[in-house]
Design an enzyme around this catalytic site. Structure first.
Site, PDB file in Angstrom:
ATOM      1  N   GLU A  23      50.066  26.340   1.395  1.00 33.22           N
ATOM      2  CA  GLU A  23      49.807  28.181   1.434  1.00 33.22           C
ATOM      3  C   GLU A  23      48.101  27.515   1.456  1.00 33.22           C
ATOM      4  O   GLU A  23      48.153  27.833   0.476  1.00 33.22           O
ATOM      5  CB  GLU A  23      50.407  28.306   0.777  1.00 33.22           C
ATOM      6  CG  GLU A  23      49.576  29.710   1.209  1.00 33.22           C
ATOM      7  CD  GLU A  23      50.053  30.308   2.727  1.00 33.22           C
ATOM      8  OE1 GLU A  23      49.233  30.660   3.248  1.00 33.22           O
ATOM      9  OE2 GLU A  23      51.520  30.089   3.537  1.00 33.22           O
TER      10      GLU A  23
ATOM     11  N   SER B 146      50.539  30.350   9.131  1.00 31.22           N
ATOM     12  CA  SER B 146      50.960  29.336   9.031  1.00 31.22           C
ATOM     13  C   SER B 146      51.842  28.939   9.915  1.00 31.22           C
ATOM     14  O   SER B 146      52.362  27.699   9.203  1.00 31.22           O
ATOM     15  CB  SER B 146      51.596  30.009   7.609  1.00 31.22           C
ATOM     16  OG  SER B 146      51.487  30.431   6.656  1.00 31.22           O
TER      17      SER B 146
ATOM     18  N   HIS C  90      48.397  32.193  -2.306  1.00 33.04           N
ATOM     19  CA  HIS C  90      48.427  32.896  -0.830  1.00 33.04           C
ATOM     20  C   HIS C  90      47.903  34.564  -2.003  1.00 33.04           C
ATOM     21  O   HIS C  90      47.785  34.631  -2.732  1.00 33.04           O
ATOM     22  CB  HIS C  90      49.480  33.101  -0.705  1.00 33.04           C
ATOM     23  CG  HIS C  90      49.693  33.729   0.813  1.00 33.04           C
ATOM     24  ND1 HIS C  90      49.655  35.604   0.324  1.00 33.04           N
ATOM     25  CD2 HIS C  90      50.037  33.407   1.488  1.00 33.04           C
ATOM     26  CE1 HIS C  90      49.923  35.167   2.459  1.00 33.04           C
ATOM     27  NE2 HIS C  90      50.044  34.382   3.183  1.00 33.04           N
TER      28      HIS C  90
ATOM     29  N   ASP D 254      47.766  24.233   5.401  1.00 28.33           N
ATOM     30  CA  ASP D 254      48.286  24.629   6.624  1.00 28.33           C
ATOM     31  C   ASP D 254      46.701  25.828   7.132  1.00 28.33           C
ATOM     32  O   ASP D 254      46.085  25.143   8.759  1.00 28.33           O
ATOM     33  CB  ASP D 254      49.067  26.150   6.469  1.00 28.33           C
ATOM     34  CG  ASP D 254      48.669  27.244   5.591  1.00 28.33           C
ATOM     35  OD1 ASP D 254      47.924  27.274   4.880  1.00 28.33           O
ATOM     36  OD2 ASP D 254      49.943  28.679   5.898  1.00 28.33           O
ATOM     37  N   HIS D 255      45.922  26.359   6.374  1.00 30.48           N
ATOM     38  CA  HIS D 255      44.656  26.802   6.990  1.00 30.48           C
ATOM     39  C   HIS D 255      43.889  27.216   6.290  1.00 30.48           C
ATOM     40  O   HIS D 255      44.201  26.657   4.889  1.00 30.48           O
ATOM     41  CB  HIS D 255      45.521  28.576   8.392  1.00 30.48           C
ATOM     42  CG  HIS D 255      45.440  28.902   7.324  1.00 30.48           C
ATOM     43  ND1 HIS D 255      45.837  30.342   6.006  1.00 30.48           N
ATOM     44  CD2 HIS D 255      46.842  29.922   7.794  1.00 30.48           C
ATOM     45  CE1 HIS D 255      46.330  30.746   5.821  1.00 30.48           C
ATOM     46  NE2 HIS D 255      47.676  29.935   6.788  1.00 30.48           N
TER      47      HIS D 255
END
Length: 641
Positions: A278, A324, A439, A493-494
């Site tokens: 993440e 995500s 996150h 994911d990014h």
């Protein structure tokens, strides 16, 4: 007043709509204040022409949101002057306007992660969360100043609304009154329709998100021109999945090669373990930034750096989406997301040839792990579509003592649960873990506070914690009998919060690490060519010597010679294909820009100086988009006719 009935009412209506314009403009400048490092302007004065162009988008939003209020304010009856009726109008006015207005404030913060104004697709993420109250509470606590600004401006808006009131002139409903009111109603409705469309010419289409780019000199400025409720409204019921006919089929087959068939390696059946981390962007990892020449650079993932010394890493790799769920579909099924997410479109419920389906056909057990409440992010639903055998979430973990209170189970204990669960499986297996802790709200477990460097933004200590969780996983897994016969993949994911100036360029902001590690197979080295998430699926099949043809828009990163390295993505309302010496921006029909591969700010458009390589790149972009749309819409996401 005697000669023009209801003049006072129309003046008050205009004043109330003017207030909406004023507060939208205030929100626009606050949006810039919060994101000034992401929106490229030379000075504050450059904002005012952009703000002027933003009035057209504000008009559309304000008239949409206030359409019922406007209609009820101008009905050709005298009831409009009654006090009770005006109270009802006030309630309607602020209920609709403040809901829409609040969306701008969400993007004060969320824009840092998506680099786009929020759209209808953004709401799909929240829809799948079972802990909405906790997430909202976290937002209020960490970004109290945004909430305070919203409340203060809302109260000011209510106060100013009361400064102008409809006066009762005790007129009776007469033919003259009714006729004048009806003519006025028709005129105002016509003006509103033109305002909503953004133009009064019959031939024009309604203005859309992409139209904001007409007025800018840098792509990021379009998000200042826009407002968030406009972006949500204009994408509410849109379906950007539409077929295009841009090239012939032989061109698609030769330039894109959508059906891959590799015969480079002997057939083997190693286990496959994929970590989708993440928000674990390339910026945070030293081994992926050695050639970036960033002054004072510091990384926050020492274990990944140590693992990279024994792995094959790709330092110029990109995410094929910005959320995500986009990462899951890109990595596991090789399906990127562009303007709208494939997973939020009408088309994901179909047979999809993917890494999951291919490995299952080879006898692999397949599983997906995510420590959040089951269904979060839409992962469980898409896992079922792909046919994953087992899903392991917070429910299966079944120990809320390790719950972080917001998103899911802390990474360290969940990674150990991951190791324990897959160690009990029969080989070969494919297991994917999507991490949770790196996150927002950027916290670590109490016992680890102060253990990881806090760095220069809140994300850095979270990266350190997830990196530590990975270290503990590999320490435990290395003792298991399946470990040596396994291909490990690490990818993000990014990206997330940015610190270094270089990463504020759009082409850097979406970079992710891609790493392949295997104790048994000799995958080592540093590759600086273009790579992307959708390349992971064909690369793994090439590595294991899969013998049959399969559908893939990506390419094998270890041996593909038919398709040159490239990246296909969507940003700033344009498709982008990067390959060879150039970056091509594409509007869906034709190229609108060409830039040198190192012009990551996209400042120098070379379209007036096209050459053979540029023309070929445009043709490849057309082939990709055409095949992508056709296969998704016609449900041909397999290699079989």
């Amino acid at each position: 007043m005697r000669h023009f009935p209801r003049l006072n009412e129309y003046k008050v209506l205009a004043y109330r709509l003017f207030l909406a314009y004023m507060f939208y403009m205030i929100a626009r400048f606050l949006f810039y204040f919060y994101n000034s490092n992401l929106i490229k302007v030379d000075s504050w004065t450059d904002l005012f022409p952009l703000a002027y162009h933003g009035l057209a988008f504000d008009t559309t939003t304000i008239l949409y949101v206030n359409s019922l209020f406007i209609l009820l304010s101008i009905l050709p009856f005298t009831i409009n002057q009654q006090k009770g009726y005006q109270v009802g109008l006030k309630i309607l006015y602020f209920t609709t306007n403040l809901i829409a207005f609040s969306l701008n404030f969400i993007d004060f913060i969320y824009y840092r992660y998506s680099f786009n104004r929020s759209t209808r697709a953004s709401m799909d993420i929240v829809e799948n969360e079972t802990n909405k109250a906790a997430l909202f509470g976290s937002f209020l606590i960490h970004y109290w100043h945004v909430f305070a600004l919203f409340v203060a401006l809302s109260l000011l808006w209510v106060y100013l609304y009361g400064k102008q009131k409809v006066k009762s002139d005790k007129q009776k409903l007469s033919l003259k009154y009714f006729f004048a009111s009806t003519v006025s109603l028709l005129l105002i409705v016509a003006l509103c329709i033109g305002g909503i469309r953004g133009d009064f010419r019959k031939s024009t289409r309604p203005i859309n998100v992409v139209d904001a780019s007409r007025f800018v000199t840098d792509a990021s400025q379009s998000d200042f021109v826009l407002n968030t409720p406009f972006a949500v409204i204009r994408t509410w019921n849109t379906n950007t999945f539409q077929k295009v006919q841009l090239v012939d089929q032989p061109t698609v087959d030769s330039l894109l090669v959508p059906i891959k068939h590799y015969k480079n390696n002997p057939k083997t059946k190693p286990n496959v373990v994929i970590f989708i981390l993440e928000s674990f962007g390339k910026e945070y990892i030293s081994s992926f930034n050695k050639d970036e020449q960033i002054k004072g650079y510091k990384g926050y993932a020492p274990f990944v750096d140590s693992l990279a010394q024994h792995s094959l890493i790709f330092t110029k790799a990109y995410a094929n989406g910005y959320k995500s769920i986009h990462g899951m579909s890109s990595v596991l099924s090789g399906i990127p997301s562009f303007k709208d997410a494939f997973t939020s479109s009408p088309y994901p419920k179909q047979k999809i040839e993917s890494l999951v389906s291919v490995l299952k056909s080879e006898g692999y057990d397949t599983s997906f792990f995510h420590g959040a409440p089951n269904g979060s992010m839409g992962f469980l639903g898409f896992s079922n579509i792909l046919g994953i055998d087992n899903y392991y979430g917070k429910n299966e973990y079944n120990n809320d003592q390790d719950f972080d209170g917001y998103w899911g189970i802390w990474d360290e204990p969940f990674f150990q649960y991951f190791n324990k669960t897959i160690s009990a499986k029969k080989q070969p297996f494919m297991a994917t873990l999507f991490s949770v802790s790196s996150h927002e709200p950027y916290i670590v477990p109490d016992q680890y506070k102060g253990k990881f460097p806090k760095g220069t933004n809140p994300m850095h200590q979270c990266v350190g914690y997830t990196d530590f969780a990975l270290k503990q996983f590999f320490k435990a897994a290395s003792k298991e009998p399946w470990f040596n016969n396994t291909i490990f993949v690490l990818v993000a994911d990014h990206d997330n919060l940015i610190y270094y100036d270089k990463y504020y360029n759009d082409q850097y902001a979406h970079t992710v690490p891609i790493l392949f590690y295997s104790p048994k197979f000799n995958y080592k080295g540093v590759n600086n060519e273009w790579a992307q998430q959708i390349d992971i699926y064909p690369t793994i099949l090439d590595m294991i010597g899969y013998e049959k043809p399969f559908r893939s828009w990506g390419r094998s990163l270890i041996s593909d010679t038919k398709v040159p390295p490239f990246v296909m993505r969507y940003s700033s309302d344009l498709y982008q294909m990067m390959s060879g010496n150039y970056i091509c921006t594409f509007d869906g029909q034709k190229a609108v820009g060409f830039y040198k591969r190192n012009d990551f700010a996209l400042k120098h458009n070379l379209i007036a100086h096209r050459n053979v390589e540029m023309n070929l790149l445009e043709k490849r972009c057309k082939a990709f988009l055409q095949d992508y749309m056709e296969r998704i819409i016609d449900k041909k996401l397999t290699s079989k006719p």
